[in-house]
Design an enzyme around this catalytic site. Structure first.
Site, PDB file in Angstrom:
ATOM      1  N   ARG A 104       0.844  -1.194   0.000  1.00  0.00           N
ATOM      2  CA  ARG A 104       0.000   0.000   0.000  1.00  0.00           C
ATOM      3  C   ARG A 104       0.883   1.250   0.000  1.00  0.00           C
ATOM      4  O   ARG A 104       1.960   1.260   0.617  1.00  0.00           O
ATOM      5  CB  ARG A 104      -0.878  -0.024   1.247  1.00  0.00           C
ATOM      6  N   THR A 376      -9.650  -0.216  -9.477  1.00  0.00           N
ATOM      7  CA  THR A 376      -8.421  -0.953  -9.278  1.00  0.00           C
ATOM      8  C   THR A 376      -8.391  -2.111 -10.275  1.00  0.00           C
ATOM      9  O   THR A 376      -9.123  -2.126 -11.243  1.00  0.00           O
ATOM     10  CB  THR A 376      -8.369  -1.455  -7.822  1.00  0.00           C
ATOM     11  N   ASN A 396      -6.188   4.176  -7.291  1.00  0.00           N
ATOM     12  CA  ASN A 396      -7.370   4.819  -6.732  1.00  0.00           C
ATOM     13  C   ASN A 396      -8.339   5.201  -7.851  1.00  0.00           C
ATOM     14  O   ASN A 396      -8.839   4.333  -8.546  1.00  0.00           O
ATOM     15  CB  ASN A 396      -7.017   6.004  -5.841  1.00  0.00           C
ATOM     16  N   GLU A 415      -4.068   8.147  -3.955  1.00  0.00           N
ATOM     17  CA  GLU A 415      -4.494   7.392  -2.779  1.00  0.00           C
ATOM     18  C   GLU A 415      -4.611   8.255  -1.522  1.00  0.00           C
ATOM     19  O   GLU A 415      -5.200   7.813  -0.526  1.00  0.00           O
ATOM     20  CB  GLU A 415      -3.523   6.235  -2.510  1.00  0.00           C
ATOM     21  N   ASP A 418      -7.891   8.454   0.063  1.00  0.00           N
ATOM     22  CA  ASP A 418      -8.409   7.362   0.893  1.00  0.00           C
ATOM     23  C   ASP A 418      -8.251   7.642   2.384  1.00  0.00           C
ATOM     24  O   ASP A 418      -8.808   6.934   3.212  1.00  0.00           O
ATOM     25  CB  ASP A 418      -7.713   6.046   0.541  1.00  0.00           C
ATOM     26  N   SER A 447      -8.019   0.628   3.201  1.00  0.00           N
ATOM     27  CA  SER A 447      -8.397   0.146   1.875  1.00  0.00           C
ATOM     28  C   SER A 447      -9.495  -0.895   1.974  1.00  0.00           C
ATOM     29  O   SER A 447      -9.644  -1.566   2.995  1.00  0.00           O
ATOM     30  CB  SER A 447      -7.186  -0.474   1.179  1.00  0.00           C
TER      31      SER A 447
END
Length: 568
Positions: A104, A376, A396, A415, A418, A447
């Site tokens: 990640r 994704t 993303n 990202e 997020d 996530s």
């Protein structure tokens, strides 16, 4: 000693579980290995890249490198070297070993909780478009990790198919054109993104050729120099310089310090001798799937008619999604995983489901909710030794931050959206923020990505899909098809619906429910809303351990392919 006392004693319970595992291993000692290789990916070229790598003598982990890199080339809207992802691994053996590679993205070291606030108010666009929206990529480090620790081939060999695709070009397809349409204004605003991924500022025609020679050169650097080929040297200098020039906050230390993290997979025993192996935090998806399955085991979902079955599934999802706001990066927050999966707690949740009435979300004491992105990609691969990978990768939103670093071909993620930029607000997909997922230097955002296995003495199944906040519900619906002993082709094609606690409604694909079913669900107190389109792109496989038969299937909603390969 009685069975009750045995179960009540923790040490004896562990002994019993170990005995059961040993019996299972003994039962499978003479069982057939997978008779063929199985691959299912979201793009035909990625499937071929996996085939080529296995044909060179690679294993499932080498194939995962090849597939990931190929997807970075052919699906720039879904994943790439500028993004990250999760890899769930099965290493063959008696018993098998499971590993979870967390690649990640990380927040830059200069990030802070008020990063996107201007005059006290969050400016949403700053976390969506441009250099400030990008977290530090993890996929290049994951490819190096897989090749060096688990693969058999040199990294450069596994990257060769992707390098060829980037240099020679790939055809623009309908999925590419659809995703570009969703993000075209942001793409037009960055000259390098527009130059590479648009045609004179417009969406390229279908079958036009997408060439990415700069990305090919970056992949070659990664293949020859490993981690240093991306996170140091000329590539890193270009990344940092371009991000800073465009208002971002990356530093060379951000890249130097980035490492993937190996975490313990989430492992949960299910009924029927099965075990769920799924994604731990910073994925909230694995826990949501586990909670839903464990609640449904206490409910008559398999005997229910279509309306009652949907009602029960929705009510379990409502409760599972409510709890997700408690979760965050385990390196920064203490996640209550054990409490959320405790038998008494799940029994209480299941017993609170009224079979004749929807539970209003506002009547459930809220936990702090959170947020997540969407588009994704996912793939899965199994080799003939029993090694397997399920991986979900992301940038993303489609085409990430729509910011490409000139001279590298690297399209950066967004990202950072997020994270909870505003713990009272919500992200691009309607999921609320939470303190556990607030922005912090070096932190990984929460996530939904949920690569998952279910394994028993009888079989091994792999699941996963893109789709942001809807990922856990999609994976759950596919798993229920598996548990219901439906053909594998049904797992990724089943009509989809979703509930995420808030907003308090069932989202569904246009043809999921007929008029009578909609009326019946509304009579139970549910609100329904069509998404207006199909969503998700699930890739699955199944290995029957008793005879070695292998099956795989790709989601008919996408353009992906599944293939079975003889090794004779």
């Amino acid at each position: 000693m009685s069975i009750g006392r045995l179960i009540g004693d923790r040490l004896c319970w562990r002994t019993l579980l170990g005995t059961l595992a040993l019996l299972c291993a003994l039962e499978l000692h003479a069982a057939a290995q997978p008779e063929r290789i199985a691959i299912a990916t979201a793009h035909p070229a990625a499937t071929v890249a996996g085939q080529e790598t296995l044909a060179l003598g690679g294993n499932a982990f080498d194939a995962a490198v090849a597939i990931s890199a190929a997807l970075a080339v052919v699906e720039p809207y879904g994943s790439g070297l500028g993004g990250g992802g999760f890899f769930l691994l099965r290493e063959a053996g008696e018993p098998a070993t499971y590993r979870f590679i967390d690649a990640r993205e990380r927040a830059p070291l200069a990030a802070h909780a008020d990063l996107y606030k201007v005059d006290g108010h969050v400016q949403k666009q700053l976390s969506l478009d441009g250099a400030l929206a990008a977290a530090i990529p993890g996929l290049p480090a994951a490819l190096v990790e897989l090749a060096e620790r688990f693969g058999r081939l040199p990294l450069r060999d596994s990257l060769a198919p992707a390098i060829r695709l980037a240099r020679s070009g790939v055809s623009i397809d309908r999925i590419y054109r659809e995703r570009a349409g969703w993000r075209i204004e942001a793409m037009r605003n960055d000259a390098e993104t527009a130059r590479l991924f648009l045609a004179n500022g417009e969406i390229p025609e279908e079958f036009a050729l997408l060439r990415q020679p700069e990305l090919a050169a970056t992949l070659e650097q990664l293949g020859s120099k490993g981690h240093q080929g991306f996170y140091a040297g000329a590539v890193a200098e270009k990344l940092v310089s371009a991000v800073q020039a465009a208002g971002g906050i990356w530093s060379q230390k951000d890249l130097t310090d980035y490492r993937v993290v190996e975490r313990q997979p989430l492992r949960v025993r299910l009924s029927g001798g099965r075990e769920l192996i799924s994604a731990p935090a910073p994925s909230a998806g694995g826990i949501a799937i586990a909670q839903s399955l464990l609640m449904l085991q206490q409910l008559p979902w398999q005997k229910a008619d279509s309306v009652q079955r949907s009602h029960l599934i929705v009510e379990t999802l409502r409760r599972a999604y409510r709890d997700r706001g408690l979760l965050g990066d385990p390196d920064f927050v203490s996640n209550p995983t054990r409490q959320l999966l405790a038998a008494d707690y799940l029994k209480h949740l299941a017993s609170s489901i009224d079979p004749l009435r929807a539970t209003p979300s506002d009547s459930l004491a809220p936990s702090k909710a959170w947020q997540e992105g969407d588009h994704t990609t996912h793939f899965t691969v199994l080799d003939t030794e029993g090694n397997a990978v399920a991986a979900t990768l992301s940038v993303n939103l489609p085409f990430g931050a729509a910011f490409t670093v000139a001279g590298t071909g690297v399209l950066l993620n967004n990202e950072m959206d997020d994270f909870a930029a505003d713990v009272q607000g919500a992200n691009a997909y309607g999921l609320s923020g939470s303190q556990a997922n607030s922005i912090a230097a070096g932190k990984r955002p929460l996530s939904s990505m949920s690569p998952s296995f279910i394994e028993s003495c009888e079989d091994f199944a792999s699941f996963g899909t893109p789709g942001g906040s809807r990922i856990p519900s999609m994976v759950l619906l596919a798993m229920l098809e598996y548990l219901d002993k439906q053909p594998i082709e049904r797992w990724p094609s089943v009509d989809r619906y979703h509930h995420q606690y808030r907003p308090d409604l069932i989202e569904h694909e246009p043809n999921t429910f007929n008029a009578a079913e909609i009326s019946a669900l509304e009579a139970l107190g549910h609100q329904l809303k069509s998404t207006g389109r199909q969503y998700g792109n699930q890739q699955v496989l199944l290995w029957h351990k008793q005879n070695g038969k292998v099956e795989a299937a790709s989601d008919p909603r996408g353009i992906g392919t599944s293939t079975l390969i003889n090794t004779n």
